[in-house]
Design an enzyme around this catalytic site. Structure first.
Site: not given
Length: 764
Positions: A232, A310, A344, A711
């Site tokens: 990413e 998160r 994440f 995810e």
């Protein structure tokens, strides 16, 4: 006939199995004058570079040049947010950090040249663990906070206990390591092929390093051989080195990391340390939770701050927390900069709350299932950051249905009978839920663009900002475009992702690739279809409302004509046959200063039942059976979604049970290859593996009613960890609390079994 909802083959499946599908490094055959890059690696985790002499490398046959900080025409840094990642560091911040790059006519020449560079260092003390970072006050962020409810009830709770949980990281181990090829075109523009999840950010970083405007840099990603978040932001460095080499030599430059280099130089899933105090009522309902989360961010910030946010968002998993106070802090250590990885930060926090639920059940002599179920979110509940949990009733629906279809209660009796007759092998059976929020937590990333081109012969090219890493995004987009235009998928060609086709794109991440890019493509197709409807209505001599597009034909009132004929007519009538689509996720926001908002567009729900058998002599386990019920909305591509669920679950099993990252006292990654880093294989796949989708689960406001699937399935593997806990407890009397660090490797399980047996012997 509908095209979405059908199980079609992956759009590159034939290429994958025949080897004709090309990846970044395969493209070097197109560049006969390519130069190869190899890094000069620092032998310390923390040190000052006191001298650097590259002259001897230039005497090595086949060496073209050496890249150092003096060659950078722009900004010598690739950090995505804080600009804290120097390309050529004066202060080495992790073991094997490159301090220079040698370019050679061959890779072997570059390696030999790198070995001749003379670098001297002044070693400095290194911080290698979260505990050391806390003690030294070494942090990358200020504390992040979320809180809700009256925490004073914690002291008066019937059962209050403290705990600590150590959670290990995880190596991405994508099949294709990082790779980039850069060259200078005839207009002095820079072109880059990169294995990147975020071409626009790679474009930005390359432009910064070279001191160029973004329009002078074009980045293309053909496809990736896996990424899982590891590409990413961390693809940017290797693209920048390739581009800098091309800028200096005026020749194409190739950077490809070997597996050993990739594991030594790139970030992992963040290791976490959790410390908590939890309060429960006598019936197993949680009253309050005070939680501190510390992550090992490595040497630079990377994405560690949003990853920690998160984690704070997901410390509830599927449970309502009446009072909660959660704090997160990212630690700076002298390791690789840890980065995005599937989930994440959510998985780390979700393990903690599941640990808390299990230990509460043991302390209160209740079934873990009962404790979990009593704490579920219900309709009308809100999270600890103020977002209403829409469709919260799905949690209990999935839970009860899965218990029935998996025969959970009857299998418990079977497990009990097995355990009673097997003193050295024990089985465990557990069910755990998942609630996972979908959207980028940074609101501005929740946007996507598309460019759809229809040609006179009725064929279609689709360009969008998403990248294909094997997850099936392009397959879903192909189905969306075909369905939207009323043509067969064979008419639709997905083009490689390029920054000169769709600008300013977001990373393909956060499980939002289809939600964002699919909606943008659908928007572009809707514009094109509206134009074609007007043309078709004239040709078929009918009202526009009567025109229907289906399977390459356009019909109305008993008349029909080929889709291609309508396209040709539209061209002759000077109707534009291209359209730009755009989508931005509505009604999402979050204010970090208040800890309140609606950061997620919706939640995905699921649950898994797993049964394991643990060997008391070795601590090893067999995964006998897993049953999964997953909420995927209206699946656009069921075979793709099933693959994501199965693959995500197995990746989660690997992280939680066998994949262990170990750094030595010098800061080197000891588990630096497949020989020392244990990856899941066929032996970790459940002997019986049942995967089902929740029915009648349309998600309003999302393209074709679908839901994200990238995810959420990973966290279903927590059921395996909990089943292992149940099996270990069966070696004792069931009264002593069973806990272990993550991953639950055979070694840790062995010692937990020994402890359980000792507790049982002492009790007797």
């Amino acid at each position: 006939m509908t095209i979405t909802g059908q199980s079609v083959p992956h759009e590159s499946a034939r290429g994958h199995v025949t080897g004709s599908a090309l990846y970044t490094d395969d493209l070097i055959a197109r560049f006969p004058d390519v130069v190869h890059a190899w890094p000069v690696l620092a032998p310390h985790a923390h040190a000052l570079v006191t001298s650097l002499d590259v002259t001897p490398a230039l005497d090595e046959p086949g060496v073209v040049t050496v890249l150092t900080g003096a060659d950078v025409p722009g900004e010598g840094d690739t950090g995505p947010a804080r600009h804290d990642e120097p390309l050529f560091p004066v202060e080495v911040m992790f073991h094997h950090q490159p301090v220079a790059w040698v370019l050679g006519e061959t890779l072997d020449a570059a390696r030999r040249g790198a070995g001749r560079v003379r670098a001297e260092y002044q070693p400095l003390p290194a911080i290698l663990t979260i505990e050391q970072a806390i003690e030294a006050g070494s942090f990358l962020t200020d504390p992040l906070h979320l809180s809700s409810g009256d925490m004073s009830v914690l002291a008066s709770s019937r059962s209050v206990y403290d705990g600590e949980l150590v959670i290990g990281g995880q190596e991405h181990f994508y099949l294709e390591t990082h790779a980039s090829i850069a060259w200078i075109d005839e207009s002095e523009g820079v072109s880059v092929h990169a294995s990147t999840q975020h071409p626009s950010e790679t474009q930005d970083v390359v432009a910064r390093v070279l001191g160029l405007k973004q329009h002078q840099v074009t980045v293309e990603c053909l496809r990736m051989g896996g990424a899982f978040g590891g590409k990413e932001v961390q693809a940017n460095t290797w693209a920048a080195i390739a581009a800098l080499g091309a800028w200096k030599t005026r020749r194409p430059v190739r950077v490809r990391l070997t597996r050993e280099l990739d594991m030594a130089l790139t970030g992992k899933r963040h290791p976490y340390l959790a410390r908590y105090t939890a309060g429960f009522d006598v019936d197993g309902r949680i009253t309050a939770l005070r939680l501190a989360l510390y992550s090992d961010g490595g040497w630079s910030l990377d994405l560690s701050e949003p990853i920690m946010w998160r984690a704070l968002f997901h410390c509830d998993n599927a449970y309502r927390l009446p009072a909660v106070e959660v704090t997160g802090r990212v630690c700076r250590t002298h390791k690789t900069s840890q980065t995005a990885f599937r989930g994440f930060g959510g998985p780390q926090a979700m393990i903690v709350i599941e640990e808390i639920m299990s230990l509460a059940a043991q302390r209160l002599s209740l079934s873990a299932d009962v404790v979990r179920e009593r704490n579920f979110y219900r309709e009308g509940d809100t999270t600890h950051y103020g977002q209403r949990v829409e469709e919260a009733g799905r949690i209990e629906i999935i839970w009860k249905r899965l218990k029935e279809t998996s025969r959970l209660e009857s299998r418990r009796s079977e497990v009990a009978r097995f355990n009673a007759s097997h003193p050295h092998q024990k089985r465990g059976l557990a069910i755990t839920p998942v609630k996972f929020g979908i959207s980028f937590t940074s609101t501005f990333f929740n946007q996507a663009g598309a460019l759809v081109l229809v040609y006179r012969d009725g064929s279609v090219q689709v360009n969008h900002g998403g990248t294909e890493m094997g997850q099936g995004l392009f397959t879903k987009i192909q189905q969306i475009a075909a369905e939207s235009l009323g043509v067969t998928p064979e008419r639709v060609r997905l083009m490689p992702t390029r920054t000169d086709k769709v600008p300013n794109t977001s990373a393909t991440a956060a499980s939002a690739g289809t939600d964002l890019n699919g909606a943008a493509v659908a928007d572009a197709c809707a514009q094109l279809k509206a134009r074609l409807v007007a043309v078709a209505a004239g040709l078929l001599q009918c009202d526009a409302s009567a025109v229907r597009f289906d399977r390459d034909a356009v019909a109305a009132g008993g008349k029909a004509m080929p889709f291609a004929a309508v396209c040709e007519a539209a061209y002759r009538q000077r109707v534009p046959l291209f359209a730009q689509g755009f989508y931005r996720t509505p009604n999402i926001h979050f204010d970090p200063s208040t800890g309140r908002g609606r950061p997620f567009h919706y939640f995905v729900y699921g649950a898994a039942v797993s049964e394991v058998e643990v060997d008391g002599f070795t601590g090893d386990f067999r995964l006998l059976r897993t049953d999964i019920l997953q909420d995927v909305g209206d699946s656009i591509s069921p075979i793709v979604d099933r693959g994501q669920i199965e693959g995500g679950f197995i990746q989660g099993v690997g992280w939680l049970t066998i994949e262990e990252l170990i750094w030595d006292a010098q800061g080197r990654v000891s588990t630096g290859g497949a020989s020392t880093y244990k990856l899941p294989s066929w032996s970790e796949v459940p002997e019986t593996f049942e995967v089902s989708f929740l029915e009648r689960a349309t998600q309003p406001g999302v393209v074709f009613g679908s839901k994200a699937v990238g995810e959420p399935p990973l966290m279903l593997a927590i059921s395996v960890r909990e089943a292992i806990r149940e099996a270990v407890a069966a070696f004792g009397d069931g009264a002593a609390a069973v806990t272990f660090a993550s991953p639950t490797t055979p070694e840790r399980v062995f010692f937990a079994v020994r402890h359980a047996r000792a507790e049982r012997a002492a009790f007797r």
